[in-house]
Write a protein that holds these residues in place. Structure first.
Motif, PDB file in Angstrom:
ATOM      1  N   UNK A   1      22.880 -31.323  12.511  1.00 28.05           N
ATOM      2  CA  UNK A   1      23.954 -30.372  12.836  1.00 28.05           C
ATOM      3  C   UNK A   1      24.841 -30.114  11.635  1.00 28.05           C
ATOM      4  N   UNK A   2      25.182 -31.172  10.903  1.00 35.82           N
ATOM      5  CA  UNK A   2      26.051 -31.019   9.740  1.00 35.82           C
ATOM      6  C   UNK A   2      25.418 -30.135   8.667  1.00 35.82           C
ATOM      7  N   UNK A   3      24.097 -30.210   8.563  1.00 35.53           N
ATOM      8  CA  UNK A   3      23.398 -29.452   7.522  1.00 35.53           C
ATOM      9  C   UNK A   3      22.875 -28.114   8.025  1.00 35.53           C
ATOM     10  N   UNK A   4      23.088 -27.827   9.315  1.00 35.89           N
ATOM     11  CA  UNK A   4      22.629 -26.562   9.871  1.00 35.89           C
ATOM     12  C   UNK A   4      21.126 -26.456   9.981  1.00 35.89           C
ATOM     13  N   UNK A   5      20.458 -27.592  10.144  1.00 40.73           N
ATOM     14  CA  UNK A   5      19.001 -27.614  10.268  1.00 40.73           C
ATOM     15  C   UNK A   5      18.618 -28.035  11.681  1.00 40.73           C
ATOM     16  N   UNK A   6      17.341 -27.863  12.005  1.00 41.27           N
ATOM     17  CA  UNK A   6      16.855 -28.238  13.326  1.00 41.27           C
ATOM     18  C   UNK A   6      15.453 -28.802  13.212  1.00 41.27           C
ATOM     19  N   UNK A   7      15.156 -29.948  13.837  1.00 44.64           N
ATOM     20  CA  UNK A   7      13.802 -30.513  13.786  1.00 44.64           C
ATOM     21  C   UNK A   7      12.786 -29.679  14.556  1.00 44.64           C
ATOM     22  N   UNK A   8      13.256 -28.770  15.410  1.00 50.03           N
ATOM     23  CA  UNK A   8      12.356 -27.950  16.222  1.00 50.03           C
ATOM     24  C   UNK A   8      12.299 -26.507  15.757  1.00 50.03           C
ATOM     25  N   UNK A   9      12.803 -26.224  14.570  1.00 48.24           N
ATOM     26  CA  UNK A   9      12.826 -24.839  14.094  1.00 48.24           C
ATOM     27  C   UNK A   9      11.432 -24.248  13.974  1.00 48.24           C
TER      28      UNK A   9
ATOM     29  N   UNK B   1      13.861 -21.678   5.854  1.00 46.12           N
ATOM     30  CA  UNK B   1      15.074 -22.327   5.361  1.00 46.12           C
ATOM     31  C   UNK B   1      15.273 -23.690   6.006  1.00 46.12           C
ATOM     32  N   UNK B   2      15.006 -23.761   7.319  1.00 51.69           N
ATOM     33  CA  UNK B   2      15.181 -25.031   8.022  1.00 51.69           C
ATOM     34  C   UNK B   2      14.188 -26.069   7.522  1.00 51.69           C
ATOM     35  N   UNK B   3      12.966 -25.645   7.251  1.00 46.06           N
ATOM     36  CA  UNK B   3      11.968 -26.575   6.728  1.00 46.06           C
ATOM     37  C   UNK B   3      12.370 -27.075   5.352  1.00 46.06           C
TER      38      UNK B   3
ATOM     39  N   UNK C   1      -3.349 -27.046   6.587  1.00 51.31           N
ATOM     40  CA  UNK C   1      -3.708 -27.620   5.297  1.00 51.31           C
ATOM     41  C   UNK C   1      -2.805 -27.125   4.164  1.00 51.31           C
ATOM     42  N   UNK C   2      -2.535 -25.826   4.137  1.00 50.76           N
ATOM     43  CA  UNK C   2      -1.781 -25.248   3.029  1.00 50.76           C
ATOM     44  C   UNK C   2      -0.278 -25.384   3.190  1.00 50.76           C
ATOM     45  N   UNK C   3       0.175 -25.535   4.415  1.00 51.64           N
ATOM     46  CA  UNK C   3       1.619 -25.559   4.666  1.00 51.64           C
ATOM     47  C   UNK C   3       2.018 -26.830   5.389  1.00 51.64           C
ATOM     48  N   UNK C   4       1.389 -27.909   5.012  1.00 51.95           N
ATOM     49  CA  UNK C   4       1.706 -29.194   5.632  1.00 51.95           C
ATOM     50  C   UNK C   4       3.186 -29.514   5.393  1.00 51.95           C
ATOM     51  N   UNK C   5       3.957 -29.713   6.472  1.00 52.25           N
ATOM     52  CA  UNK C   5       5.385 -29.970   6.284  1.00 52.25           C
ATOM     53  C   UNK C   5       5.625 -31.329   5.657  1.00 52.25           C
ATOM     54  N   UNK C   6       6.742 -31.436   5.001  1.00 51.53           N
ATOM     55  CA  UNK C   6       7.114 -32.722   4.415  1.00 51.53           C
ATOM     56  C   UNK C   6       7.396 -33.724   5.511  1.00 51.53           C
ATOM     57  N   UNK C   7       7.095 -34.980   5.241  1.00 52.63           N
ATOM     58  CA  UNK C   7       7.256 -36.018   6.249  1.00 52.63           C
ATOM     59  C   UNK C   7       8.727 -36.227   6.580  1.00 52.63           C
ATOM     60  N   UNK C   8       8.997 -36.340   7.853  1.00 54.77           N
ATOM     61  CA  UNK C   8      10.345 -36.628   8.335  1.00 54.77           C
ATOM     62  C   UNK C   8      10.354 -38.051   8.847  1.00 54.77           C
TER      63      UNK C   8
ATOM     64  N   UNK D   1      15.137 -29.631   5.870  1.00 56.64           N
ATOM     65  CA  UNK D   1      14.634 -30.923   6.341  1.00 56.64           C
ATOM     66  C   UNK D   1      13.999 -31.708   5.198  1.00 56.64           C
ATOM     67  N   UNK D   2      13.307 -31.005   4.302  1.00 55.12           N
ATOM     68  CA  UNK D   2      12.687 -31.694   3.167  1.00 55.12           C
ATOM     69  C   UNK D   2      13.751 -32.300   2.255  1.00 55.12           C
ATOM     70  N   UNK D   3      14.834 -31.564   2.040  1.00 56.44           N
ATOM     71  CA  UNK D   3      15.913 -32.093   1.206  1.00 56.44           C
ATOM     72  C   UNK D   3      16.638 -33.251   1.893  1.00 56.44           C
TER      73      UNK D   3
END
Length: 224
Positions: free
Chosen positions: A76-84, A41-43, A162-169, A46-48
């Motif tokens: 914090x406002x979006x309930x996400x974390x860059x280290x999740x 969910x956090x990932x 390779x298969x789960x490359x996270x979206x660029x932040x 972050x993509x959104x």
């Protein structure tokens, strides 16, 4: 661990302790499924957030401190974390440490450690590749077992990358991206130093992580 090994002994014989490690690994990963869901969910969050993060970077490009504050506030406002993405690894660290200790000491509670008598394909579960090399006890079986575990871990890590490359932040510091990339392969390095039992745990949990994240990516897809 000893009780579980004794229970599995009629089924697995000398490999009962190795099978017990696999069972413990699966139990731990089942318990940590909610952590994996939170990570997915956090990932996705972050993509959104990526377009808004790009706007912050453009607005505060000349003020790194303000950019960091605004970025953290947005998370914090979006309930996400860059280290999740690090949470599953950190949550399992105590288990790896426990397996390392259990298969490292020749005595437990003043009694001989019976777990050290168990093997995986002829290799004692308490042996590590580094110790075998330093004491001159390296043989073909040790190299094959440890090499296989390291190869499985590295292959699963590479497939994850390779298969789960996270979206660029765009607002994340470079060291954070490098840290996340290094974490994929850190378990393969650790497996060389820890006893075979702990390496077995790392191999099973790495494969589980890949399968779980592939399933969760379907449930929480990233924006194209």
């Amino acid at each position: 661990m000893l009780a579980l090994t004794s229970f599995l002994d009629p089924l697995a014989g000398s490999a009962a302790a190795a099978l017990a490690v696999v069972v413990v690994t699966l139990v731990v990963r089942i318990v940590l499924i909610p952590v994996g869901v939170s990570q997915a969910r956090a990932e996705q969050s972050r993509a959104h957030l990526a377009p808004r993060l790009r706007m912050l970077r453009e607005r505060w490009a000349r003020s790194p401190e303000r950019l960091q504050r605004e970025t953290m506030q947005l998370y914090r406002d979006e309930g996400a974390s860059p280290l999740a993405g690090c949470l599953p690894v950190l949550a399992q660290a105590p288990v790896v440490g426990l397996l390392y200790a259990v298969f490292l000491h020749p005595t437990v509670g003043g009694h001989a450690n019976e777990l050290l008598a168990h093997q995986l394909f002829g290799v004692p579960l308490g042996r590590s590749l580094v110790d075998a090399l330093s004491t001159g006890m390296t043989d073909a079986a040790t190299l094959a077992v440890v090499g296989t575990l390291v190869a499985v871990i590295a292959l699963a890590a590479e497939m994850t990358r390779r298969l789960l490359r996270p979206s660029a932040d765009p607002a994340a510091p470079r060291w954070m991206a490098r840290l996340v990339g290094a974490l994929h392969f850190s378990a393969a390095v650790v497996a060389v130093f820890v006893p075979v039992a702990a390496g077995l745990y790392l191999a099973v949990t790495t494969v589980w992580t890949l399968a779980q994240r592939l399933l969760l990516r379907r449930r929480y897809p990233l924006p194209s």
